[in-house]
Design a protein around this motif. Structure first.
Motif, PDB file in Angstrom:
ATOM      1  N   GLY A   1      -0.719  -3.099  11.620  1.00 18.63           N
ATOM      2  CA  GLY A   1       0.436  -2.224  11.791  1.00 18.63           C
ATOM      3  C   GLY A   1       0.869  -1.743  10.428  1.00 18.63           C
ATOM      4  N   THR A   2       0.649  -0.459  10.118  1.00 16.96           N
ATOM      5  CA  THR A   2       0.903   0.059   8.778  1.00 16.96           C
ATOM      6  C   THR A   2       1.620   1.400   8.839  1.00 16.96           C
ATOM      7  OG1 THR A   2      -1.175   1.291   8.614  1.00 16.96           O
ATOM      8  CG2 THR A   2      -1.239  -1.011   7.964  1.00 16.96           C
TER       9      THR A   2
ATOM     10  N   ASP B   1       6.198   4.337  -4.604  1.00 15.53           N
ATOM     11  CA  ASP B   1       7.483   3.786  -5.038  1.00 15.53           C
ATOM     12  C   ASP B   1       7.677   2.345  -4.569  1.00 15.53           C
ATOM     13  OD1 ASP B   1       9.009   5.993  -6.393  1.00 15.53           O
ATOM     14  OD2 ASP B   1       8.579   6.998  -4.500  1.00 15.53           O
ATOM     15  N   THR B   2       7.386   2.098  -3.296  1.00 22.36           N
ATOM     16  CA  THR B   2       7.674   0.774  -2.726  1.00 22.36           C
ATOM     17  C   THR B   2       6.590   0.372  -1.728  1.00 22.36           C
ATOM     18  OG1 THR B   2       9.038   1.740  -0.956  1.00 22.36           O
ATOM     19  CG2 THR B   2      10.181   0.988  -2.942  1.00 22.36           C
ATOM     20  N   ILE B   3       6.403  -0.940  -1.633  1.00 17.78           N
ATOM     21  CA  ILE B   3       5.607  -1.544  -0.565  1.00 17.78           C
ATOM     22  C   ILE B   3       6.522  -2.507   0.167  1.00 17.78           C
ATOM     23  CG2 ILE B   3       3.703  -3.110  -0.028  1.00 17.78           C
ATOM     24  CD1 ILE B   3       2.134  -1.865  -2.291  1.00 17.78           C
ATOM     25  N   VAL B   4       6.543  -2.391   1.493  1.00 21.66           N
ATOM     26  CA  VAL B   4       7.459  -3.179   2.315  1.00 21.66           C
ATOM     27  C   VAL B   4       6.650  -4.016   3.298  1.00 21.66           C
ATOM     28  CG1 VAL B   4       9.411  -3.113   3.913  1.00 21.66           C
ATOM     29  CG2 VAL B   4       9.203  -1.369   2.124  1.00 21.66           C
ATOM     30  N   PHE B   5       6.901  -5.328   3.297  1.00 22.84           N
ATOM     31  CA  PHE B   5       6.334  -6.231   4.290  1.00 22.84           C
ATOM     32  C   PHE B   5       7.463  -6.684   5.203  1.00 22.84           C
ATOM     33  CE2 PHE B   5       2.977  -7.625   0.963  1.00 22.84           C
ATOM     34  CZ  PHE B   5       2.198  -6.532   1.275  1.00 22.84           C
TER      35      PHE B   5
ATOM     36  N   MET C   1       7.713   7.740  -1.700  1.00 23.94           N
ATOM     37  CA  MET C   1       6.564   7.228  -0.954  1.00 23.94           C
ATOM     38  C   MET C   1       6.722   5.726  -0.767  1.00 23.94           C
ATOM     39  SD  MET C   1       2.466   7.293  -1.766  1.00 23.94           S
ATOM     40  CE  MET C   1       1.290   6.656  -0.555  1.00 23.94           C
ATOM     41  N   SER C   2       6.975   5.345   0.474  1.00 20.41           N
ATOM     42  CA  SER C   2       7.098   3.937   0.844  1.00 20.41           C
ATOM     43  C   SER C   2       6.008   3.613   1.850  1.00 20.41           C
ATOM     44  CB  SER C   2       8.479   3.651   1.448  1.00 20.41           C
ATOM     45  OG  SER C   2       8.618   2.292   1.788  1.00 20.41           O
ATOM     46  N   VAL C   3       5.212   2.592   1.569  1.00 21.96           N
ATOM     47  CA  VAL C   3       4.162   2.158   2.488  1.00 21.96           C
ATOM     48  C   VAL C   3       4.426   0.704   2.853  1.00 21.96           C
ATOM     49  CG1 VAL C   3       2.534   3.755   1.410  1.00 21.96           C
ATOM     50  CG2 VAL C   3       2.564   1.367   0.682  1.00 21.96           C
ATOM     51  N   GLY C   4       3.742   0.239   3.873  1.00 22.57           N
ATOM     52  CA  GLY C   4       3.958  -1.161   4.218  1.00 22.57           C
ATOM     53  C   GLY C   4       3.326  -1.567   5.528  1.00 22.57           C
ATOM     54  N   SER C   5       3.466  -2.849   5.831  1.00 26.72           N
ATOM     55  CA  SER C   5       2.831  -3.451   6.999  1.00 26.72           C
ATOM     56  C   SER C   5       3.721  -4.537   7.588  1.00 26.72           C
ATOM     57  CB  SER C   5       1.474  -4.049   6.622  1.00 26.72           C
ATOM     58  OG  SER C   5       0.601  -3.063   6.120  1.00 26.72           O
ATOM     59  N   ILE C   6       3.378  -4.923   8.806  1.00 22.63           N
ATOM     60  CA  ILE C   6       4.176  -5.922   9.533  1.00 22.63           C
ATOM     61  C   ILE C   6       3.319  -7.129   9.920  1.00 22.63           C
ATOM     62  CG2 ILE C   6       6.006  -4.458  10.422  1.00 22.63           C
ATOM     63  CD1 ILE C   6       2.929  -5.171  12.535  1.00 22.63           C
ATOM     64  N   ILE C   7       4.011  -8.244  10.206  1.00 22.74           N
ATOM     65  CA  ILE C   7       3.362  -9.402  10.822  1.00 22.74           C
ATOM     66  C   ILE C   7       3.991  -9.629  12.192  1.00 22.74           C
ATOM     67  CG2 ILE C   7       2.929 -10.467   8.574  1.00 22.74           C
ATOM     68  CD1 ILE C   7       5.110 -12.586   9.426  1.00 22.74           C
ATOM     69  N   PHE C   8       3.275 -10.334  13.033  1.00 25.32           N
ATOM     70  CA  PHE C   8       3.787 -10.713  14.352  1.00 25.32           C
ATOM     71  C   PHE C   8       4.483 -12.064  14.230  1.00 25.32           C
ATOM     72  CE2 PHE C   8       3.642 -12.649  18.522  1.00 25.32           C
ATOM     73  CZ  PHE C   8       3.947 -11.588  19.375  1.00 25.32           C
ATOM     74  N   ASP C   9       5.779 -12.099  14.523  1.00 26.64           N
ATOM     75  CA  ASP C   9       6.504 -13.379  14.483  1.00 26.64           C
ATOM     76  C   ASP C   9       7.348 -13.582  15.735  1.00 26.64           C
ATOM     77  OD1 ASP C   9       8.480 -11.516  13.979  1.00 26.64           O
ATOM     78  OD2 ASP C   9       9.189 -12.432  12.117  1.00 26.64           O
TER      79      ASP C   9
ATOM     80  N   TYR D   1      -2.986  -4.221  -0.159  1.00 25.56           N
ATOM     81  CA  TYR D   1      -2.681  -3.084  -1.019  1.00 25.56           C
ATOM     82  C   TYR D   1      -3.058  -3.445  -2.449  1.00 25.56           C
ATOM     83  CZ  TYR D   1       0.108  -1.624   2.990  1.00 25.56           C
ATOM     84  OH  TYR D   1       0.517  -1.262   4.254  1.00 25.56           O
ATOM     85  N   ALA D   2      -3.766  -2.547  -3.119  1.00 25.22           N
ATOM     86  CA  ALA D   2      -4.072  -2.715  -4.536  1.00 25.22           C
ATOM     87  C   ALA D   2      -3.306  -1.651  -5.311  1.00 25.22           C
ATOM     88  CB  ALA D   2      -5.566  -2.575  -4.787  1.00 25.22           C
ATOM     89  N   VAL D   3      -2.581  -2.084  -6.339  1.00 22.09           N
ATOM     90  CA  VAL D   3      -1.690  -1.187  -7.082  1.00 22.09           C
ATOM     91  C   VAL D   3      -2.023  -1.256  -8.567  1.00 22.09           C
ATOM     92  CG1 VAL D   3       0.702  -0.660  -7.682  1.00 22.09           C
ATOM     93  CG2 VAL D   3       0.147  -1.519  -5.394  1.00 22.09           C
ATOM     94  N   SER D   4      -2.102  -0.095  -9.201  1.00 23.57           N
ATOM     95  CA  SER D   4      -2.221   0.003 -10.653  1.00 23.57           C
ATOM     96  C   SER D   4      -0.988   0.706 -11.193  1.00 23.57           C
ATOM     97  CB  SER D   4      -3.482   0.787 -11.041  1.00 23.57           C
ATOM     98  OG  SER D   4      -3.463   1.098 -12.425  1.00 23.57           O
ATOM     99  N   THR D   5      -0.250   0.011 -12.056  1.00 18.65           N
ATOM    100  CA  THR D   5       0.919   0.641 -12.660  1.00 18.65           C
ATOM    101  C   THR D   5       0.535   1.545 -13.826  1.00 18.65           C
ATOM    102  OG1 THR D   5       1.291  -1.221 -14.169  1.00 18.65           O
ATOM    103  CG2 THR D   5       2.374  -1.313 -11.998  1.00 18.65           C
ATOM    104  N   GLY D   6      -0.692   1.398 -14.329  1.00 13.16           N
ATOM    105  CA  GLY D   6      -1.200   2.287 -15.370  1.00 13.16           C
ATOM    106  C   GLY D   6      -0.552   2.130 -16.728  1.00 13.16           C
TER     107      GLY D   6
END
Length: 464
Positions: free
Chosen positions: A85-86, A102-106, A143-151, A323-328
């Protein structure tokens, strides 16, 4: 459906929720966000570019973890398993060579929790950090991306989920330098090892290394169907089945002994049915500048390596995303992508092991504890945890019994057959079995199941 009947049903559910108070709720607006809760174990890291905020609704409990980058970063994604779920995953796979992240949200809450991802994007706009300009030489749109877990499912007795309000509060509380480990944020009610019936508590993990100026940070919300495994092959956490060999339990032994290693007798409490909906979501971050192709390979390499620390990994019932992120920030590369991948893979395994909290202990029945008939009758009644889960407690023959009376069973307590509650102390009872199942009757008409960090609270309905 008959419109009148539908209206009456909706009204009755809302009225019940209002009446039952703490055990059910009419609106999530009543819930109070808990932000950056203290933890027994915390990761410290030195990276001002990266901020983290966590938020929970303890009534769930469930939560959200927000990673914010002070400047836009480059991101790649690797998606595995049968139920991801993304948000914005297809866009990331296009491989554009400019920083937009900008952000990654779990988040917990299964697909309902995806609301948290877009909520952080609107917070960036509302707070004036980003605007709607996507057409300049340097796009300023969030730009905000992210994924969920089942709880949900068998692990908690309500369907509270991380929503917009919680996600935005966690984003605004984000800070750099610390990250709580264990059952916090999106990992607040994570579990692991359901494949073997372990049903161990899990959570969020993190690890950080700096090698020759190259920074590597790994973060993971570990909620896998497989078992979390240490480097020596031993299980990091598991509620073991009766008949398993004594001593150090090793995941390779369970894998090689399958399916016999999963076949056990079941008591009422053991029939809690290990969750078959799971996900491990993770992020690897480096300050070394990378192009999209190398960053994508880093994501694939590190994600593949996680099969060492989770066995089995990326099953049909997992929705694993990395997710793999490079801040550069480090313009001149110090390591080739495969070399960086090896180091990052080890950091990720450290993060995975750091996700495991201290496990809840089972209580022991005490045959010397006596309750009078009047005391047992005082405990009898209907206790409501949500509009889906209720327990009917009855006293008979100097003993206390429980039956599920809502739509769902309650931690192995069934609808048809009464389960005897064994006394532990005054007002506290337990059900023997593979998993901890303790019931504590408290003041104010509450019934708490498994008191402690993962407790579920039910409210007694008024006597008629």
């Amino acid at each position: 459906m008959n419109r009148t009947f539908g209206k009456k049903l909706s009204t009755s559910v809302t009225a019940a929720a209002l009446m039952f108070g703490a055990g059910a709720f009419a609106s999530q607006d009543e819930l109070e966000p808990v932000l950056n809760a203290p933890s027994d174990k915390t990761l410290s890291y030195d990276w001002p570019m990266l901020k983290v905020g966590t938020g929970t609704y303890e009534e769930g409990p469930t939560g959200v973890t927000v990673f914010q980058f002070e400047e836009k970063a480059l991101v790649a994604v690797d998606v595995r398993g049968g139920g991801p779920g993304t948000v914005n995953a297809p866009y990331m796979d296009l491989g554009y060579n400019y920083a937009e992240l900008d952000t990654i949200v779990f988040s917990g809450g299964s697909w309902y929790g995806l609301e948290a991802v877009t909520a952080v994007a609107t917070a960036l706009k509302d707070d004036g950090i980003r605007d709607g300009n996507a057409f300049s030489l340097e796009p300023n749109i969030a730009m905000s991306v992210g994924s969920i877990i089942f709880d949900f499912g068998s692990r908690r007795l309500n369907e509270i989920y991380p929503d917009k309000r919680l996600a935005q509060a966690a984003f605004r509380a984000a800070k750099t330098g610390t990250f709580p480990l264990g059952a916090h944020g999106a990992g607040r009610f994570a579990k692991s090892g359901g494949f073997f019936g372990c049903n161990a508590f899990s959570g969020q993990g993190g690890a950080y290394r700096e090698i020759d100026g190259v920074k590597i940070a790994a973060f993971v919300i570990a909620n896998p169907y497989g078992a979390i495994t240490r480097r020596d092959g031993s299980l990091a956490a598991c509620y073991e089945a009766e008949g398993w060999p004594e001593g150090t339990l090793r995941t390779p032994d369970l894998m090689q002994g399958f399916p016999a290693s999963r076949e056990t007798g079941k008591s009422a409490a053991e029939d809690e049915a290990a969750s078959s909906k799971n996900t491990t979501v993770s992020m690897i971050v480096t300050n070394q500048k990378m192009d999209p192709a190398d960053l994508k390979r880093l994501a694939v390499q590190v994600h593949t390596s996680m099969a060492r620390g989770i066995q089995p990994f990326a099953t049909q019932y997992d929705g694993d995303v990395l997710y793999a992120v490079s801040t550069g920030e480090l313009e001149e590369p110090k390591f080739y992508s495969p070399d960086l991948g090896v180091m990052a893979s080890e950091v990720m395994w450290d993060a995975l092991l750091a996700s495991v909290p201290e496990q809840q202990k089972a209580t022991t029945p005490d045959a010397t504890v006596r309750h009078s008939a009047a005391e047992l009758e005082a405990y009898a009644g209907d206790y409501h945890f949500s509009q889906f889960a209720s327990l009917s407690i009855s006293a008979e023959g100097g003993k206390l019994f429980a039956k599920a009376s809502g739509k769902r069973k309650v931690y192995g307590i069934e609808h048809e057959q009464a389960t005897e509650l064994k006394p532990v102390s005054q007002g506290e009872f337990m059900v023997p079995g593979r998993y901890p199942l303790t019931l504590r009757f408290g003041q104010g008409g509450n019934l708490v199941i498994n008191p402690g960090h993962w407790e579920q609270t039910g409210k007694r309905s008024p006597a008629r």
